[in-house]
Design a protein around this motif. Structure first.
Motif, PDB file in Angstrom:
ATOM      1  N   THR A  96       0.815  -1.217   0.000  1.00 47.39           N
ATOM      2  CA  THR A  96       0.000   0.000   0.000  1.00 47.39           C
ATOM      3  C   THR A  96       0.850   1.270   0.000  1.00 47.39           C
ATOM      4  OG1 THR A  96      -0.128  -0.072   2.412  1.00 47.39           O
ATOM      5  CG2 THR A  96      -1.898  -1.144   1.194  1.00 47.39           C
ATOM      6  N   GLY A  97       2.146   1.130  -0.031  1.00 40.42           N
ATOM      7  CA  GLY A  97       3.014   2.301  -0.024  1.00 40.42           C
ATOM      8  C   GLY A  97       4.335   1.983   0.635  1.00 40.42           C
ATOM      9  N   MET A  98       5.124   3.018   0.900  1.00 39.36           N
ATOM     10  CA  MET A  98       6.413   2.820   1.544  1.00 39.36           C
ATOM     11  C   MET A  98       6.213   2.601   3.032  1.00 39.36           C
ATOM     12  SD  MET A  98       9.561   2.387   0.935  1.00 39.36           S
ATOM     13  CE  MET A  98       9.678   3.004  -0.750  1.00 39.36           C
ATOM     14  N   GLY A  99       6.684   1.458   3.514  1.00 38.00           N
ATOM     15  CA  GLY A  99       6.534   1.127   4.919  1.00 38.00           C
ATOM     16  C   GLY A  99       7.868   1.078   5.630  1.00 38.00           C
ATOM     17  N   LEU A 100       7.801   0.941   6.935  1.00 39.96           N
ATOM     18  CA  LEU A 100       8.981   0.889   7.792  1.00 39.96           C
ATOM     19  C   LEU A 100       9.026  -0.458   8.488  1.00 39.96           C
ATOM     20  CD1 LEU A 100      11.283   2.782   9.070  1.00 39.96           C
ATOM     21  CD2 LEU A 100       9.693   3.062  10.977  1.00 39.96           C
ATOM     22  N   TRP A 101      10.184  -1.126   8.434  1.00 45.95           N
ATOM     23  CA  TRP A 101      10.340  -2.376   9.180  1.00 45.95           C
ATOM     24  C   TRP A 101      11.314  -2.179  10.335  1.00 45.95           C
ATOM     25  CZ3 TRP A 101      15.324  -3.989   9.518  1.00 45.95           C
ATOM     26  CH2 TRP A 101      16.205  -3.649   8.475  1.00 45.95           C
TER      27      TRP A 101
END
Length: 380
Positions: free
Chosen positions: A295-300
């Protein structure tokens, strides 16, 4: 065409006007040591990945050399069998070089140990300021060192140069008045402190997590400790012996133990230095990165002491937070953020570091006796 001499003079004038260069003797050393003598004519890259070649594009090469930016001179340790494109040696941005050498508070007659010769420019600046005989520089990479030796000779400078892992320092020349590292560390090596005289300064970039670092000038005390306040943010490549392994995040293919929605952007604060830096040491043993998550740029987020993980990604007008493993990693980040806010959201220059005689690292706020956080040894 603007000449190299003109560009060099303009760069130093800019550093002086900005206040990055203040010491008259250091200014003279910069004026006597042109950067272009230490940048390869071919094979270097800008930080944006542009290939530099003096033979085919001399104007572009020279403009890049005298821009206030780093120039990458080696990737992947020079090993084409590992094509990750990871920078492993560079010429630091002139502003950063000036800031570090000013922080060292150099005085006539001092003896300096430099960790990481790189292109040789910083060693040449030190030699121009203090004299060749007072500078010892160490480089772990033979190919990098060969280039530095050639550049130093061409510039007329002759500091003592050794092919050696800088993490252990250079005992035969100790004690030094200053130890200056041109690489970042998460743990300040004991050898650097032991080989610096009492009252001397260890100047090193320090980071709790790769990519979010600060300048740490640490004064050595008689009890074997070293302490000092941070001076601004900067990014350096890690000391080779302290690099993190290339391991995937624990969230890959994992199902969450908990999922919730939040309506305030949780990603941006952890991608901006001012808000991310304190969280990197307030939460122990973890790392993070960005990745597209559908759904978009995520953070892990991934723990370095076990299989705990978290991921955050946009979901319409809100964000989804998922986490799993024995640690509630995202909860730890939220608690640390709340603590930082309760302290008044202090910037990085209000923090400092003490390395105890037993090598415990403690980050503190405002004074060594102020609020603090024991920095745990990262699991690698």
């Amino acid at each position: 065409m603007i000449t190299a001499d003109q560009r060099h003079a303009a760069l130093i004038d800019t550093l002086v006007r900005s206040g990055e260069l203040v010491d008259d003797r250091l200014i003279a050393a910069f004026r006597a040591t042109p950067r272009h003598l230490f940048i390869p004519e071919a094979g270097a890259l800008t930080v944006h990945g542009t290939v530099l070649d003096r033979r085919t594009s001399p104007d572009a090469w020279l403009a890049a050399v005298y821009a206030d930016d780093a120039i990458i001179t080696q990737v992947d340790d020079g090993d084409p069998a590992r094509p990750r494109g990871r920078p492993t040696s560079s010429s630091s941005a002139p502003t950063i070089v000036a800031r570090m050498l000013e922080a060292a508070d150099l005085r006539d007659g001092q003896r300096v140990l430099e960790i990481g010769t790189g292109t040789g420019w910083n060693a040449a600046l030190l030699a121009a300021r203090l004299g060749d005989a007072n500078v010892t520089t160490l480089e772990v990479d033979a190919e990098v060192l060969a280039g530095a030796r050639s550049a130093l000779a061409a510039s007329g400078r002759s500091p003592t140069v050794h092919l050696r892992d800088g993490e252990t320092g250079y005992p035969p020349g100790a004690p030094y008045d200053r130890t200056i590292a041109t690489c970042s560390v998460t743990r300040v090596p004991r050898a650097w402190i032991e080989q610096t005289r009492v009252g001397g300064i260890v100047v090193t970039p320090w980071t709790a997590m790769e990519g979010a670092g600060v300048l740490a000038p640490l004064t050595v005390a008689a009890d074997g400790s070293a302490a000092g306040r941070f001076r601004g943010g900067l990014g350096f490549m890690l000391l080779r012996g302290q690099r993190s392994p290339d391991a995937p995040s624990h969230d890959i293919g994992a199902e969450p133990d908990e999922t919730r929605l939040v309506d305030v952007d949780p990603i941006t604060p952890l991608t901006e230095f001012a808000t991310a830096f304190p969280i990197t040491f307030m939460v122990p043993r973890w790392r993070m990165g960005l990745r597209r998550m559908g759904t978009g740029m995520g953070l892990w987020l991934s723990a370095t002491d076990g299989p705990s993980w978290a991921r955050v990604y946009p979901y319409g007008s809100v964000w989804t937070v998922e986490q799993g493993g024995p640690r509630s990693l995202w909860d730890e980040v939220e608690s640390a953020t709340a603590e930082w806010n309760a302290l008044g959201s202090p910037d990085q220059d209000r923090f400092g570091l003490t390395v105890a005689p037993d090598d415990r690292h403690r980050v503190w706020l405002d004074t060594p006796n102020g609020p603090g956080w024991d920095f745990a040894q990262p699991n690698r």
